[in-house]
Design a protein around this motif. Structure first.
Motif, PDB file in Angstrom:
ATOM      1  N   ASN A  54       0.764  -1.044   0.101  1.00 53.98           N
ATOM      2  CA  ASN A  54       0.119  -0.177  -0.111  1.00 53.98           C
ATOM      3  C   ASN A  54       0.984   1.442   0.041  1.00 53.98           C
ATOM      4  OD1 ASN A  54      -3.140  -0.449   0.476  1.00 53.98           O
ATOM      5  ND2 ASN A  54      -2.026  -2.268   1.657  1.00 53.98           N
ATOM      6  N   ILE A  55       2.125   1.255  -0.203  1.00 51.74           N
ATOM      7  CA  ILE A  55       2.965   2.406  -0.225  1.00 51.74           C
ATOM      8  C   ILE A  55       3.624   2.311  -1.853  1.00 51.74           C
ATOM      9  CG2 ILE A  55       3.195   2.685   2.049  1.00 51.74           C
ATOM     10  CD1 ILE A  55       5.967   1.226   1.885  1.00 51.74           C
ATOM     11  N   HIS A  56       4.023   3.302  -2.243  1.00 53.82           N
ATOM     12  CA  HIS A  56       4.770   3.575  -3.333  1.00 53.82           C
ATOM     13  C   HIS A  56       5.885   4.402  -3.185  1.00 53.82           C
ATOM     14  CE1 HIS A  56       5.987   4.200  -7.417  1.00 53.82           C
ATOM     15  NE2 HIS A  56       5.703   5.310  -7.741  1.00 53.82           N
ATOM     16  N   LEU A  57       7.341   3.880  -3.732  1.00 55.76           N
ATOM     17  CA  LEU A  57       8.437   4.624  -3.537  1.00 55.76           C
ATOM     18  C   LEU A  57       9.195   5.282  -4.756  1.00 55.76           C
ATOM     19  CD1 LEU A  57      10.213   1.806  -1.166  1.00 55.76           C
ATOM     20  CD2 LEU A  57       8.701   3.893  -0.349  1.00 55.76           C
ATOM     21  N   GLU A  92      14.537   9.152  -3.447  1.00 59.99           N
ATOM     22  CA  GLU A  92      15.329   8.518  -2.489  1.00 59.99           C
ATOM     23  C   GLU A  92      14.452   8.209  -1.272  1.00 59.99           C
ATOM     24  OE1 GLU A  92      18.605   7.649  -2.712  1.00 59.99           O
ATOM     25  OE2 GLU A  92      18.322   8.105  -4.730  1.00 59.99           O
ATOM     26  N   MET A  93      13.157   7.691  -1.456  1.00 60.04           N
ATOM     27  CA  MET A  93      12.101   7.956  -0.530  1.00 60.04           C
ATOM     28  C   MET A  93      12.122   6.538   0.438  1.00 60.04           C
ATOM     29  SD  MET A  93      10.669  10.456  -0.980  1.00 60.04           S
ATOM     30  CE  MET A  93      10.046  11.920  -1.925  1.00 60.04           C
ATOM     31  N   HIS A  94      13.415   5.677   0.010  1.00 61.51           N
ATOM     32  CA  HIS A  94      13.287   4.555   1.179  1.00 61.51           C
ATOM     33  C   HIS A  94      13.756   4.834   2.534  1.00 61.51           C
ATOM     34  CE1 HIS A  94      17.493   5.205  -0.668  1.00 61.51           C
ATOM     35  NE2 HIS A  94      17.974   4.968   0.315  1.00 61.51           N
ATOM     36  N   ARG A  95      14.460   5.957   2.579  1.00 69.62           N
ATOM     37  CA  ARG A  95      14.750   6.396   3.781  1.00 69.62           C
ATOM     38  C   ARG A  95      13.573   6.820   4.564  1.00 69.62           C
ATOM     39  NH1 ARG A  95      18.208   9.329   0.558  1.00 69.62           N
ATOM     40  NH2 ARG A  95      20.261   9.028   0.689  1.00 69.62           N
ATOM     41  N   TYR A  96      12.524   7.093   4.146  1.00 71.07           N
ATOM     42  CA  TYR A  96      11.236   7.609   4.828  1.00 71.07           C
ATOM     43  C   TYR A  96       9.989   6.580   4.736  1.00 71.07           C
ATOM     44  CZ  TYR A  96      14.189  11.604   4.108  1.00 71.07           C
ATOM     45  OH  TYR A  96      15.094  12.609   3.949  1.00 71.07           O
ATOM     46  N   ILE A  97      10.376   5.325   4.371  1.00 75.57           N
ATOM     47  CA  ILE A  97       9.246   4.279   4.505  1.00 75.57           C
ATOM     48  C   ILE A  97       8.615   4.282   5.780  1.00 75.57           C
ATOM     49  CG2 ILE A  97       8.751   1.914   4.307  1.00 75.57           C
ATOM     50  CD1 ILE A  97      10.993   1.450   2.388  1.00 75.57           C
ATOM     51  N   PRO A  98       9.071   4.366   7.027  1.00 75.75           N
ATOM     52  CA  PRO A  98       8.232   4.560   8.092  1.00 75.75           C
ATOM     53  C   PRO A  98       7.288   5.589   7.952  1.00 75.75           C
ATOM     54  CG  PRO A  98      10.305   3.868   8.779  1.00 75.75           C
ATOM     55  CD  PRO A  98      10.448   4.213   7.210  1.00 75.75           C
ATOM     56  N   LEU A  99       7.864   6.848   7.575  1.00 72.59           N
ATOM     57  CA  LEU A  99       7.013   8.363   7.720  1.00 72.59           C
ATOM     58  C   LEU A  99       5.857   7.891   6.403  1.00 72.59           C
ATOM     59  CD1 LEU A  99       6.346  11.070   8.337  1.00 72.59           C
ATOM     60  CD2 LEU A  99       8.243  11.526   6.495  1.00 72.59           C
ATOM     61  N   ILE A 100       6.052   7.428   5.254  1.00 72.37           N
ATOM     62  CA  ILE A 100       5.171   6.945   4.212  1.00 72.37           C
ATOM     63  C   ILE A 100       4.139   6.060   4.733  1.00 72.37           C
ATOM     64  CG2 ILE A 100       4.661   6.053   2.066  1.00 72.37           C
ATOM     65  CD1 ILE A 100       7.496   7.087   1.279  1.00 72.37           C
ATOM     66  N   ALA A 101       4.645   5.069   5.643  1.00 73.92           N
ATOM     67  CA  ALA A 101       3.812   3.935   6.156  1.00 73.92           C
ATOM     68  C   ALA A 101       2.679   4.686   7.023  1.00 73.92           C
ATOM     69  CB  ALA A 101       4.592   3.129   6.920  1.00 73.92           C
ATOM     70  N   LYS A 102       3.417   5.440   7.933  1.00 73.47           N
ATOM     71  CA  LYS A 102       2.424   6.282   9.055  1.00 73.47           C
ATOM     72  C   LYS A 102       1.482   7.081   8.237  1.00 73.47           C
ATOM     73  CE  LYS A 102       2.681   9.720  12.770  1.00 73.47           C
ATOM     74  NZ  LYS A 102       3.482  10.956  13.313  1.00 73.47           N
ATOM     75  N   TRP A 103       1.887   7.707   7.500  1.00 70.99           N
ATOM     76  CA  TRP A 103       0.727   8.447   6.661  1.00 70.99           C
ATOM     77  C   TRP A 103      -0.218   7.557   5.756  1.00 70.99           C
ATOM     78  CZ3 TRP A 103       4.846  12.821   5.264  1.00 70.99           C
ATOM     79  CH2 TRP A 103       4.805  13.765   6.263  1.00 70.99           C
ATOM     80  N   SER A 104       0.121   6.452   5.787  1.00 64.72           N
ATOM     81  CA  SER A 104      -0.829   5.705   5.014  1.00 64.72           C
ATOM     82  C   SER A 104      -1.921   4.818   6.042  1.00 64.72           C
ATOM     83  CB  SER A 104      -0.062   4.625   4.209  1.00 64.72           C
ATOM     84  OG  SER A 104       0.709   5.292   2.910  1.00 64.72           O
ATOM     85  N   GLY A 105      -1.636   5.116   7.103  1.00 63.00           N
ATOM     86  CA  GLY A 105      -2.482   4.721   8.298  1.00 63.00           C
ATOM     87  C   GLY A 105      -1.679   3.372   8.853  1.00 63.00           C
ATOM     88  N   PHE A 106      -0.570   3.278   8.700  1.00 61.16           N
ATOM     89  CA  PHE A 106       0.247   1.970   9.476  1.00 61.16           C
ATOM     90  C   PHE A 106       0.901   2.566  10.596  1.00 61.16           C
ATOM     91  CE2 PHE A 106      -0.373   0.617   5.141  1.00 61.16           C
ATOM     92  CZ  PHE A 106      -1.489  -0.578   5.287  1.00 61.16           C
ATOM     93  N   THR A 107       0.516   2.675  11.673  1.00 61.75           N
ATOM     94  CA  THR A 107       1.238   3.622  12.872  1.00 61.75           C
ATOM     95  C   THR A 107       1.673   2.701  13.977  1.00 61.75           C
ATOM     96  OG1 THR A 107      -1.062   3.579  14.007  1.00 61.75           O
ATOM     97  CG2 THR A 107      -0.598   5.326  12.724  1.00 61.75           C
ATOM     98  N   ARG A 108       1.461   1.411  13.987  1.00 57.65           N
ATOM     99  CA  ARG A 108       2.438   0.509  14.778  1.00 57.65           C
ATOM    100  C   ARG A 108       3.735   0.206  14.247  1.00 57.65           C
ATOM    101  NH1 ARG A 108      -2.721  -2.194  14.396  1.00 57.65           N
ATOM    102  NH2 ARG A 108      -1.879  -3.634  13.302  1.00 57.65           N
ATOM    103  N   ILE A 109       4.790   1.256  14.584  1.00 56.24           N
ATOM    104  CA  ILE A 109       5.948   1.454  14.201  1.00 56.24           C
ATOM    105  C   ILE A 109       6.883   1.207  15.386  1.00 56.24           C
ATOM    106  CG2 ILE A 109       7.756   2.593  12.915  1.00 56.24           C
ATOM    107  CD1 ILE A 109       5.247   3.661  11.426  1.00 56.24           C
ATOM    108  N   THR A 110       7.939   0.354  15.281  1.00 55.01           N
ATOM    109  CA  THR A 110       8.822   0.432  16.223  1.00 55.01           C
ATOM    110  C   THR A 110      10.300   0.202  15.866  1.00 55.01           C
ATOM    111  OG1 THR A 110       9.431  -0.582  18.505  1.00 55.01           O
ATOM    112  CG2 THR A 110       8.862  -2.068  17.169  1.00 55.01           C
ATOM    113  N   GLU A 111      11.196  -0.033  16.759  1.00 53.74           N
ATOM    114  CA  GLU A 111      12.731  -0.236  16.019  1.00 53.74           C
ATOM    115  C   GLU A 111      13.376  -1.154  16.856  1.00 53.74           C
ATOM    116  OE1 GLU A 111      15.010   3.244  16.561  1.00 53.74           O
ATOM    117  OE2 GLU A 111      14.891   3.369  18.669  1.00 53.74           O
TER     118      GLU A 111
END
Length: 320
Positions: free
Chosen positions: A167-170, A173-192
């Motif tokens: 559900n995301i498109h890169l 150089e957007m690979h650095r911001y996949i967590p950010l793109i995921a969050k704005w796509s509604g996927f908020t369960r993000i950790t490290e």
């Protein structure tokens, strides 16, 4: 059913591929995972594709895509995501600095703990200070803008629930911001997760200091696109309205001032002789143009669809 898809962008990493493949296979077989390894050759000019072909002949779970030219890491990941069939998608670099031994725990964090994105954190790095200091600054800025509390956005070792990558498109150089793109796509369960960062064994890094400049520009771009791609009129329309109103108010004030002066018998300059009039005229024109830009952007969004236009030279072991 495939449990894990390992997506690996490859650019001139001929020497490391066989060792990386064998290491991944040991981990997968040791934990009885069903898996696939997707190697995306991003226009390498060494023998990387020949190595991928050999590995695909030896192991049917190795799948390869070869680009006709170099598009960049984001394009390679985007292609790998589109091909992945596993319930969990894990990305890693092809230079052996990411450890496949992290895969089982990353898989468990997605499947058993319910996280949607797990980003690696190279807490102890084997890089020169010329890379670590700019990286800390870059990560700090990204944390501040994104609101996502990750220490290492640029780590190549990450794990995703399958629904995230579908559900995301890169691009760029957007690979650095996949967590950010995921969050704005509604996927908020993000950790490290703290991961091992190994010294480079073969070759040399393909990235220079310019990546931090490009990374900052891409951060601004992805922030704008994700906030306004569905409602560009909110951005352009607001700016256009403010600009138009500013020009209109200045024009009314100049006309009122002249009428008042003439009514009092005072000597007044022509409106067109005042520099402020031309500033007002520019503001009016810019306001109309910005408003029209927002309107046209809204029309384009309602009539366009996403199109992948990568030049794929060859593919290996994919069904269909």
């Amino acid at each position: 059913m495939i449990q894990i898809s390992v997506v690996i962008p490859v650019y001139n990493e001929e020497e490391s591929l066989a060792e990386l493949h064998n290491w991944i296979v040991r981990v997968m077989e040791g934990h009885a995972f069903s898996y696939e390894i997707i190697l995306v050759d991003d226009g390498s000019n060494d023998g990387s594709w020949r190595q991928i072909e050999k590995l695909a002949d030896l192991n049917p779970y190795v799948k390869g895509v070869r680009f006709g030219r170099n598009y960049g890491k984001s394009a390679a990941l985007d292609m790998g995501f589109s091909k992945a069939e596993g319930d969990v998608v894990i990305t890693m670099d092809s230079d052996l600095q990411d450890s496949p031994d992290e895969i089982p725990e990353l898989y468990d964090m997605i499947v058993k703990e319910g996280w949607e994105v797990v980003s690696g954190w190279k807490k102890k790095r084997h890089d020169p200070i010329s890379k670590t200091l700019p990286s800390k600054f870059f990560n700090g800025i990204t944390r501040m803008i994104s609101g996502i509390k990750l220490h290492d956005f640029n780590c190549g070792l990450k794990a995703y629930d399958k629904k995230v990558v579908k559900n995301i498109h890169l691009y760029g150089e957007m690979h650095r911001y996949i967590p950010l793109i995921a969050k704005w796509s509604g996927f908020t369960r993000i950790t490290e997760k703290v991961v091992e960062h190994r010294p480079r064994k073969y070759g040399k890094t393909k990235f220079g200091l310019e990546r931090f400049l490009y990374g900052f520009l891409d951060l601004i771009s992805v922030s704008f696109v994700n906030r306004y791609k569905k409602r560009p009129m909110h951005f352009f329309g607001t700016l256009g309205t403010l600009s138009f109103l500013s020009g209109f108010v200045i024009t009314v004030w100049l006309i009122s001032e002249k009428i008042y002066g003439l009514s009092r018998g005072l000597k007044v300059r022509d409106i067109t002789a005042q520099p402020l009039f031309f500033l007002a005229l520019v503001a009016l024109i810019v306001g109309v143009q910005l408003f029209l830009t927002g309107f046209l952007a809204e029309m384009m969004i309602s009539n366009t669809s996403r199109k992948l236009d990568y030049n794929i030279d060859k593919e290996l072991n994919f069904r269909g």
